[in-house]
Design a protein around this motif. Sequence first.
Motif, PDB file in Angstrom:
ATOM      1  N   LEU A 166       0.813  -1.156   0.129  1.00  0.00           N
ATOM      2  CA  LEU A 166       0.030   0.251  -0.128  1.00  0.00           C
ATOM      3  C   LEU A 166       0.838   1.209   0.041  1.00  0.00           C
ATOM      4  O   LEU A 166       1.837   1.217   0.758  1.00  0.00           O
ATOM      5  CB  LEU A 166      -0.955   0.070   1.101  1.00  0.00           C
ATOM      6  CG  LEU A 166      -2.065   1.088   1.101  1.00  0.00           C
ATOM      7  CD1 LEU A 166      -2.977   0.556   2.397  1.00  0.00           C
ATOM      8  CD2 LEU A 166      -1.503   2.306   1.841  1.00  0.00           C
ATOM      9  N   MET A 189      -2.642  -1.358  -3.052  1.00  0.00           N
ATOM     10  CA  MET A 189      -3.431  -0.038  -2.805  1.00  0.00           C
ATOM     11  C   MET A 189      -2.590   1.015  -3.134  1.00  0.00           C
ATOM     12  O   MET A 189      -1.751   1.214  -2.401  1.00  0.00           O
ATOM     13  CB  MET A 189      -4.219  -0.356  -1.442  1.00  0.00           C
ATOM     14  CG  MET A 189      -5.200  -1.360  -1.399  1.00  0.00           C
ATOM     15  SD  MET A 189      -5.031  -2.486   0.033  1.00  0.00           S
ATOM     16  CE  MET A 189      -3.807  -3.330  -0.422  1.00  0.00           C
ATOM     17  N   ILE A 191      -3.128   5.360  -2.727  1.00  0.00           N
ATOM     18  CA  ILE A 191      -4.043   6.341  -2.164  1.00  0.00           C
ATOM     19  C   ILE A 191      -3.504   7.668  -2.685  1.00  0.00           C
ATOM     20  O   ILE A 191      -2.249   7.894  -2.416  1.00  0.00           O
ATOM     21  CB  ILE A 191      -3.927   6.392  -0.644  1.00  0.00           C
ATOM     22  CG1 ILE A 191      -4.632   5.004  -0.010  1.00  0.00           C
ATOM     23  CG2 ILE A 191      -4.599   7.515   0.047  1.00  0.00           C
ATOM     24  CD1 ILE A 191      -4.514   4.892   1.484  1.00  0.00           C
ATOM     25  N   VAL A 233      -6.423  -1.344  -6.315  1.00  0.00           N
ATOM     26  CA  VAL A 233      -7.307  -0.843  -5.535  1.00  0.00           C
ATOM     27  C   VAL A 233      -6.981   0.643  -5.425  1.00  0.00           C
ATOM     28  O   VAL A 233      -5.722   0.923  -4.886  1.00  0.00           O
ATOM     29  CB  VAL A 233      -7.927  -1.373  -4.279  1.00  0.00           C
ATOM     30  CG1 VAL A 233      -8.813  -0.527  -3.698  1.00  0.00           C
ATOM     31  CG2 VAL A 233      -8.211  -2.855  -4.100  1.00  0.00           C
ATOM     32  N   LYS A 259      -9.978  -4.905 -10.212  1.00  0.00           N
ATOM     33  CA  LYS A 259      -9.535  -3.599  -9.960  1.00  0.00           C
ATOM     34  C   LYS A 259     -11.063  -2.970  -9.263  1.00  0.00           C
ATOM     35  O   LYS A 259     -11.998  -3.368  -9.352  1.00  0.00           O
ATOM     36  CB  LYS A 259      -9.084  -2.841 -11.121  1.00  0.00           C
ATOM     37  CG  LYS A 259     -10.164  -2.455 -12.251  1.00  0.00           C
ATOM     38  CD  LYS A 259      -9.477  -1.568 -13.177  1.00  0.00           C
ATOM     39  CE  LYS A 259     -10.656  -1.505 -14.406  1.00  0.00           C
ATOM     40  NZ  LYS A 259     -10.154  -0.642 -15.449  1.00  0.00           N
ATOM     41  N   LEU A 279     -11.390   0.532   2.518  1.00  0.00           N
ATOM     42  CA  LEU A 279     -10.027   0.091   2.464  1.00  0.00           C
ATOM     43  C   LEU A 279     -10.075  -1.331   3.677  1.00  0.00           C
ATOM     44  O   LEU A 279      -9.315  -2.303   3.069  1.00  0.00           O
ATOM     45  CB  LEU A 279      -9.098   0.946   3.282  1.00  0.00           C
ATOM     46  CG  LEU A 279      -7.519   0.534   3.668  1.00  0.00           C
ATOM     47  CD1 LEU A 279      -7.063   0.112   2.230  1.00  0.00           C
ATOM     48  CD2 LEU A 279      -6.866   1.645   4.354  1.00  0.00           C
ATOM     49  N   GLU A 282     -11.673  -3.901   1.264  1.00  0.00           N
ATOM     50  CA  GLU A 282     -10.901  -4.506   0.066  1.00  0.00           C
ATOM     51  C   GLU A 282      -9.723  -5.265   0.591  1.00  0.00           C
ATOM     52  O   GLU A 282      -9.412  -6.341  -0.093  1.00  0.00           O
ATOM     53  CB  GLU A 282     -10.519  -3.243  -0.865  1.00  0.00           C
ATOM     54  CG  GLU A 282     -11.503  -2.534  -1.535  1.00  0.00           C
ATOM     55  CD  GLU A 282     -11.709  -3.357  -2.863  1.00  0.00           C
ATOM     56  OE1 GLU A 282     -10.951  -4.354  -3.212  1.00  0.00           O
ATOM     57  OE2 GLU A 282     -12.697  -3.226  -3.462  1.00  0.00           O
ATOM     58  N   LEU A 283      -9.147  -4.797   1.745  1.00  0.00           N
ATOM     59  CA  LEU A 283      -8.071  -5.647   2.343  1.00  0.00           C
ATOM     60  C   LEU A 283      -8.671  -7.102   2.728  1.00  0.00           C
ATOM     61  O   LEU A 283      -7.936  -8.257   2.603  1.00  0.00           O
ATOM     62  CB  LEU A 283      -7.365  -4.961   3.442  1.00  0.00           C
ATOM     63  CG  LEU A 283      -6.516  -3.763   3.199  1.00  0.00           C
ATOM     64  CD1 LEU A 283      -6.244  -3.156   4.371  1.00  0.00           C
ATOM     65  CD2 LEU A 283      -5.411  -4.434   2.476  1.00  0.00           C
TER      66      LEU A 283
END
Length: 288
Positions: A166, A189, A191, A233, A259, A279, A282-283
Amino acid sequence: MGIFGVIYNPSNSIEEALSWEVSKAGTLSFSPREEPVFTVQEIEDPYSPEDPDILKLVSFESSGENVQALLRIPDNAFSVPGIVLLPGAGVSKEGEQGLAVELSKMGYATLTLDQRNKGAINVDRDLELFRAGLEPVEYLMVYDVLKAADVLSVQPEIDPERLAVLGESNGGRFAIIACALEPSLKGVMGISTSGYGTEGVDPASVADSEAYRFYRSIDPDTYLSALPPSRLVMFHSFNDTVVPHDLALRTFDLAEEPKAMYNTTEETHGFTASMRSDLEKELAQILS
């Protein structure tokens, strides 16, 4: 055949000759990695003293350097999933502990890096190194992420079959590239991050082919097709103050399944509380 370089540091406890190559299409690759060499020391947790997490200072060897990282492990953890966590440019491993604490509350261990130059890049200098056949710092930063995944995978509390990466902002760019180069990572991931848009440049229109090849090699968009079956993601604010939302959307549109993308509205850059539930969801899907 592409550009080829070798870095060797005789002071390493394991003498690792690091070779890298960039294809004509601009894709970076590395030679197989040696077993990780690292030290671990449990330390006090000044960032979240009310939580029962275990915090460890980790130092590991990567390309002749000792990279410092913080390993945060949920209390009483056994065979938990692990996440390599990459801060944005200018943010230290200590400054990223707020997100690391949130991830720990979800049940995930994190290894948060002090990236070289604290994640900042000098593209012009890296291009000079590339032209000279020397390794750009950005390649070293990608390699650090791969070595961090190796280190995380051998920690006794971690399930090596459930690892992800991430990254925030510039860290998200390195996270995408590293995930594409390391099939053992189940997902990435990003951000408040995006690619650079070199996918939209016609190679035939480029006057400087070597510069184009280098820019392609550091663009996360170049590696999107290599991500599956790992999941991408992305989290981004429509009002991001640093990376415009349309750049993130361009990268997401280029990516292949699997995705997902989640959008917020805050006028800010980086992780926000409004991203937390998505989050966590998705994790759970990626690292179940």
